[in-house]
Scaffold this motif. Sequence first.
Motif, mmCIF file in Angstrom:
data_model
loop_
_atom_site.group_PDB
_atom_site.id
_atom_site.type_symbol
_atom_site.label_atom_id
_atom_site.label_comp_id
_atom_site.label_asym_id
_atom_site.label_seq_id
_atom_site.Cartn_x
_atom_site.Cartn_y
_atom_site.Cartn_z
ATOM 1 N N PHE A 156 1.054 -1.214 0.243
ATOM 2 C CA PHE A 156 0.111 0.046 -0.038
ATOM 3 C C PHE A 156 0.822 1.427 0.090
ATOM 4 O O PHE A 156 1.966 1.133 0.561
ATOM 5 N N ASN A 157 0.362 2.253 -0.765
ATOM 6 C CA ASN A 157 1.149 3.435 -0.737
ATOM 7 C C ASN A 157 0.871 4.617 0.214
ATOM 8 O O ASN A 157 1.077 5.797 0.291
ATOM 9 N N HIS A 158 -0.175 4.200 1.299
ATOM 10 C CA HIS A 158 -0.746 5.048 2.294
ATOM 11 C C HIS A 158 -0.929 4.460 3.542
ATOM 12 O O HIS A 158 -0.670 3.241 3.688
ATOM 13 N N LYS A 159 -1.264 5.066 4.638
ATOM 14 C CA LYS A 159 -1.475 4.653 5.812
ATOM 15 C C LYS A 159 -2.881 4.440 6.029
ATOM 16 O O LYS A 159 -3.853 5.082 5.487
ATOM 17 N N PHE A 160 -3.290 3.492 6.979
ATOM 18 C CA PHE A 160 -4.676 3.319 7.525
ATOM 19 C C PHE A 160 -4.674 4.007 9.011
ATOM 20 O O PHE A 160 -3.447 4.026 9.549
ATOM 21 N N ASN A 161 -6.033 4.239 9.372
ATOM 22 C CA ASN A 161 -5.898 5.094 10.634
ATOM 23 C C ASN A 161 -6.457 3.778 11.635
ATOM 24 O O ASN A 161 -7.397 3.740 12.205
ATOM 25 N N GLY A 162 -5.385 2.930 12.140
ATOM 26 C CA GLY A 162 -5.835 2.246 13.216
ATOM 27 C C GLY A 162 -4.519 1.658 13.930
ATOM 28 O O GLY A 162 -3.744 1.718 13.215
ATOM 29 N N ASP A 163 -4.889 0.945 15.082
ATOM 30 C CA ASP A 163 -3.555 0.232 15.586
ATOM 31 C C ASP A 163 -3.882 -1.216 15.446
ATOM 32 O O ASP A 163 -3.528 -2.002 16.511
ATOM 33 N N ASP A 181 14.568 -2.892 -8.270
ATOM 34 C CA ASP A 181 14.563 -2.747 -9.774
ATOM 35 C C ASP A 181 13.496 -2.101 -10.202
ATOM 36 O O ASP A 181 13.195 -1.481 -11.394
ATOM 37 N N LYS A 182 12.006 -2.125 -9.298
ATOM 38 C CA LYS A 182 10.966 -1.464 -9.746
ATOM 39 C C LYS A 182 10.325 -0.985 -8.612
ATOM 40 O O LYS A 182 10.267 -1.803 -7.512
ATOM 41 N N PHE A 183 9.528 0.101 -8.633
ATOM 42 C CA PHE A 183 8.868 0.726 -7.537
ATOM 43 C C PHE A 183 8.051 1.905 -7.975
ATOM 44 O O PHE A 183 8.512 2.839 -8.068
ATOM 45 N N GLU A 184 6.731 1.519 -8.516
ATOM 46 C CA GLU A 184 5.795 2.336 -8.999
ATOM 47 C C GLU A 184 4.630 2.269 -8.620
ATOM 48 O O GLU A 184 4.247 1.008 -8.311
ATOM 49 N N THR A 185 3.623 3.108 -8.801
ATOM 50 C CA THR A 185 2.186 2.723 -8.707
ATOM 51 C C THR A 185 1.887 1.729 -9.687
ATOM 52 O O THR A 185 2.097 1.779 -10.912
ATOM 53 N N ALA A 186 1.025 0.940 -8.853
ATOM 54 C CA ALA A 186 0.698 -0.320 -9.765
ATOM 55 C C ALA A 186 -0.281 0.022 -10.821
ATOM 56 O O ALA A 186 -1.193 1.071 -10.574
ATOM 57 N N THR A 187 -0.142 -0.535 -11.995
ATOM 58 C CA THR A 187 -1.054 -0.002 -13.010
ATOM 59 C C THR A 187 -2.333 -1.140 -13.173
ATOM 60 O O THR A 187 -3.227 -1.005 -14.080
ATOM 61 N N ASN A 188 -2.063 -2.131 -12.414
ATOM 62 C CA ASN A 188 -3.191 -3.142 -12.467
ATOM 63 C C ASN A 188 -3.855 -3.990 -11.340
ATOM 64 O O ASN A 188 -3.906 -4.825 -11.219
ATOM 65 N N SER A 189 -3.889 -2.776 -10.344
ATOM 66 C CA SER A 189 -4.565 -3.106 -9.033
ATOM 67 C C SER A 189 -6.095 -3.425 -9.447
ATOM 68 O O SER A 189 -6.571 -3.019 -10.450
ATOM 69 N N LYS A 231 -9.864 -2.950 -8.489
ATOM 70 C CA LYS A 231 -10.541 -1.485 -8.262
ATOM 71 C C LYS A 231 -10.606 -0.756 -7.094
ATOM 72 O O LYS A 231 -10.227 0.230 -7.153
ATOM 73 N N PRO A 232 -10.883 -1.557 -5.933
ATOM 74 C CA PRO A 232 -10.734 -0.688 -4.804
ATOM 75 C C PRO A 232 -9.533 -0.239 -4.226
ATOM 76 O O PRO A 232 -9.292 0.574 -3.323
ATOM 77 N N ARG A 233 -8.597 -0.912 -4.855
ATOM 78 C CA ARG A 233 -7.091 -0.444 -4.368
ATOM 79 C C ARG A 233 -6.362 0.258 -5.796
ATOM 80 O O ARG A 233 -5.264 0.539 -5.516
ATOM 81 N N LYS A 234 -7.050 0.737 -6.719
ATOM 82 C CA LYS A 234 -6.588 1.481 -7.836
ATOM 83 C C LYS A 234 -5.930 2.879 -7.393
ATOM 84 O O LYS A 234 -6.705 3.684 -6.470
ATOM 85 N N GLY A 235 -4.504 2.999 -7.471
ATOM 86 C CA GLY A 235 -3.955 4.145 -7.229
ATOM 87 C C GLY A 235 -3.406 4.376 -5.723
ATOM 88 O O GLY A 235 -2.619 5.141 -5.338
#
Length: 194
Positions: free
Chosen positions: A140-147, A169-177, A179-183
């Motif tokens: 995931f490229n973000h945090k969630f709000n929980g412990d 070797d690669k570290f980029e926004t996934a292009t084929n996530s 739908k709910p995880r897109k971007g």
Amino acid sequence: MNLDKKYWKNFYETNNTNWDIGYASPAIIEFIEKEVNKNAKILFPGAGNSHEAQYLFEKGYKNLYVLDIIKLPFENLLKRCPQFPEENIIVEDFFTHKSSYDIIIEQTFFTSFEPEKRAYFAGKIYELLKSDGKYAGLFFNHKFNGDFPPFGAFPHEYKEIFGNKFSFDKFETATNSIKPRKGKEIFFVMKKIN
Ligand SMILES: C[S@@+](CC[C@H](N)C(=O)[O-])C[C@H]1O[C@@H](n2cnc3c(N)ncnc32)[C@H](O)[C@@H]1O
């Protein structure tokens, strides 16, 4: 919170595995089918219901290992795919596992551990890889709000956690996530630095 066996078992027993996308992750399948040889020894740690391993097994990848601390999802795997070799199913704590792999695949496993455990986690991935081994998959490229899991992270944090042991070797926004995880996901491939 104690993120132990009992914690994870309860999700499977109550059929509350909302992390499970229900089919083989397109991003992971595409990477393996394009870039990984059919004889490669591949570990899926925290594999859960193991959709990717089943898909790849049925496509002729035979050196696949699924590992999870809970047995129940592997009973599901064997119901769906009775031919999956039982000797390639490992019910064990990831941190006590001993072996060596060409590739280790990540999907919502890193997120299962508290941020304090991340250096230890990275060290264990390193230990389980052969000298030219790779760790690849989705973060995931973000945090969630929980412990409690999932524990996400921002992109720069992954570089801090893994950067001294792995080259990216690669570290980029996934292009084929899915739908709910897109971007919201990074597709990465890291190579062990020897
Ligand atoms: C969020 S789930 C992800 C499952 C699977 N990767 C997926 O995407 O469907 C995390 C998995 O890691 C397993 N797990 C948690 N701690 C573990 C540990 N120390 N060793 C092995 N498996 C563990 C859990 O039982 C669970 O199946």
